[in-house]
Design a protein around this motif. Sequence first.
Motif, short mmCIF file in Angstrom:
data_model
loop_
_atom_site.label_atom_id
_atom_site.label_comp_id
_atom_site.label_asym_id
_atom_site.label_seq_id
_atom_site.Cartn_x
_atom_site.Cartn_y
_atom_site.Cartn_z
N UNK A 110 0.82 -1.21 0.00
CA UNK A 110 0.00 0.00 0.00
C UNK A 110 0.86 1.26 0.00
N UNK A 111 0.40 2.25 -0.76
CA UNK A 111 1.16 3.49 -0.88
C UNK A 111 0.71 4.59 0.04
N UNK A 112 -0.42 4.39 0.73
CA UNK A 112 -0.90 5.41 1.66
C UNK A 112 -1.75 4.74 2.74
N UNK A 113 -2.23 5.54 3.67
CA UNK A 113 -2.95 4.99 4.81
C UNK A 113 -4.27 4.34 4.39
N UNK A 114 -5.00 4.99 3.47
CA UNK A 114 -6.28 4.43 3.03
C UNK A 114 -6.08 3.07 2.37
N UNK A 115 -5.00 2.96 1.57
CA UNK A 115 -4.73 1.70 0.91
C UNK A 115 -4.34 0.63 1.94
N UNK A 116 -3.56 1.03 2.92
CA UNK A 116 -3.16 0.09 3.97
C UNK A 116 -4.38 -0.41 4.73
N UNK A 117 -5.30 0.49 5.03
CA UNK A 117 -6.52 0.10 5.74
C UNK A 117 -7.36 -0.84 4.90
N UNK A 118 -7.40 -0.59 3.58
CA UNK A 118 -8.16 -1.48 2.70
C UNK A 118 -7.57 -2.89 2.71
N UNK A 119 -6.27 -3.00 2.57
CA UNK A 119 -5.62 -4.32 2.59
C UNK A 119 -5.79 -5.01 3.94
N UNK A 120 -5.83 -4.23 5.01
CA UNK A 120 -5.95 -4.80 6.34
C UNK A 120 -7.30 -5.47 6.58
N UNK A 121 -8.30 -5.16 5.74
CA UNK A 121 -9.60 -5.79 5.92
C UNK A 121 -9.65 -7.21 5.34
N UNK A 122 -8.73 -7.55 4.47
CA UNK A 122 -8.81 -8.82 3.75
C UNK A 122 -8.63 -10.06 4.63
N UNK A 123 -7.69 -10.07 5.61
CA UNK A 123 -7.57 -11.28 6.44
C UNK A 123 -8.84 -11.63 7.19
N UNK A 124 -9.57 -10.64 7.72
CA UNK A 124 -10.81 -10.93 8.45
C UNK A 124 -11.88 -11.48 7.51
N UNK A 125 -11.92 -10.98 6.29
CA UNK A 125 -12.87 -11.50 5.30
C UNK A 125 -12.54 -12.96 5.00
N UNK A 126 -11.27 -13.25 4.82
CA UNK A 126 -10.85 -14.62 4.53
C UNK A 126 -11.21 -15.56 5.66
N UNK A 127 -10.94 -15.16 6.89
CA UNK A 127 -11.25 -16.00 8.04
C UNK A 127 -12.74 -16.27 8.11
N UNK A 128 -13.55 -15.22 7.89
CA UNK A 128 -15.01 -15.39 7.97
C UNK A 128 -15.50 -16.40 6.95
N UNK A 129 -14.98 -16.35 5.73
CA UNK A 129 -15.45 -17.24 4.68
C UNK A 129 -14.98 -18.68 4.88
N UNK A 130 -13.84 -18.86 5.53
CA UNK A 130 -13.36 -20.21 5.79
C UNK A 130 -13.94 -20.79 7.08
N UNK A 131 -14.31 -19.91 8.02
CA UNK A 131 -14.76 -20.37 9.32
C UNK A 131 -16.24 -20.73 9.33
N UNK A 132 -16.99 -20.20 8.35
CA UNK A 132 -18.42 -20.49 8.27
C UNK A 132 -18.76 -21.00 6.88
N UNK A 133 -19.72 -21.91 6.82
CA UNK A 133 -20.25 -22.37 5.54
C UNK A 133 -21.76 -22.21 5.59
#
Length: 405
Positions: A73-96
């Motif tokens: 990420x090149x700025x704070x907004x981009x860093x915050x956007x990337x930081x949301x992806x691990x929680x999304x991944x966990x949610x999709x793998x942890x629930x079906x």
Amino acid sequence: MSEPAEIGARVRTIRRRRGLSLETAAGLAGISKPYLSMLESGRRRFERRGLLEDLARALGCAVTDLTGEPYLPGDRAMAEAHATLPEISIALFDATLDDVPDLPARPVGDLAALARAANAASAESRYSLAGRELGALLTELHIHAVTGEPDTRRAALGALTEACFVAAGNARNLGSHDLAMHAAKRGEEAARRLADPALAAFAAMTSTSALSRMGARHRAQRVAAAALAAVEPHADPSGDAPETAEAAGMLHLSSAQMAAKDQDPSRADDHLREAAALAARTGERNTLQFSFGPANVRAWSLSVAVELGQGTARAETIAGTNGYDVDLVTADRRAALHFDLARGFAQAEGSRDAEAVRHLDLADRIAPQRVRNDPVAREVVAVLDRRARRAAWELDSLRNRFGVG
């Protein structure tokens, strides 16, 4: 930050490690040996998505192996956007849709409103806002979809499908293609359980986009074709559910772009005509932020023309039309149009670079989180920089914003 100049170097490295000659690799990718040599050396750039996908397939690697995505990420907004992806991944793998965590969940109406708001933020290319708390939202919607009463389940499945659209779009545009595909497939599964033709077709469109961006064009075409066959009997723009026509139109647009990547202009034109005919009857609509209508068909026709190497003429026609972008109601679609105008003008081999710079600058100012994460956009910046005959503030600014050069 990975620079686009590295794409050609990655191609050379992977080709050599595969033990492929320039001639063999070029033949497998459907291009000439001299052209591949220029791509590897950086004298030519990857301005077409189809070219990236063809080379990845020829080399037996992923598109991301060539592009180096995801980018730092090149700025704070981009860093915050990337930081949301691990929680999304966990949610999709942890629930079906058959098994969910034993956790409390907020009322389904509140969750559905949050899914709509996240989708609207994603359509404005505000991925950091769209992804905020999206992991928790996905988990809670899964819980209602599995444990709720019938009406609650249906509401949860609809909202879950929309939330998966957000997750897939954010992940795709941030360079996390495996996660995009996983989210898209979950959205398809949720939509199928509702037996809603329009929602199922929109979900298939999301999967098609994720597959195509990964370079899995064969599978993307199969998904789009099957979804079209299922929705077209219901696609009546004047009926009680005009959204079915919107969904069919979007699948035609995606199919046209994939045909263009295959360098099949006849098939691409057939799908564009079908989409245009539907759009003429639906008018401008925006169900689930898909922005189907005449304006978006025109925008996609430019993307198709660029993939066919005919972008300059189409860009001239569109840019010469008054108010050519006013009916594109989301930042995502306006930025995509201006980016494709930049690509189209860049195909003029230097004679229209000033216009290319102007449209790329505008695309980036409209939707920076979308455009700066696009490997082809970064390639266009590098092309324009290499060809520049004199210093220009606008081009220097683009280089700095993209971290190129």
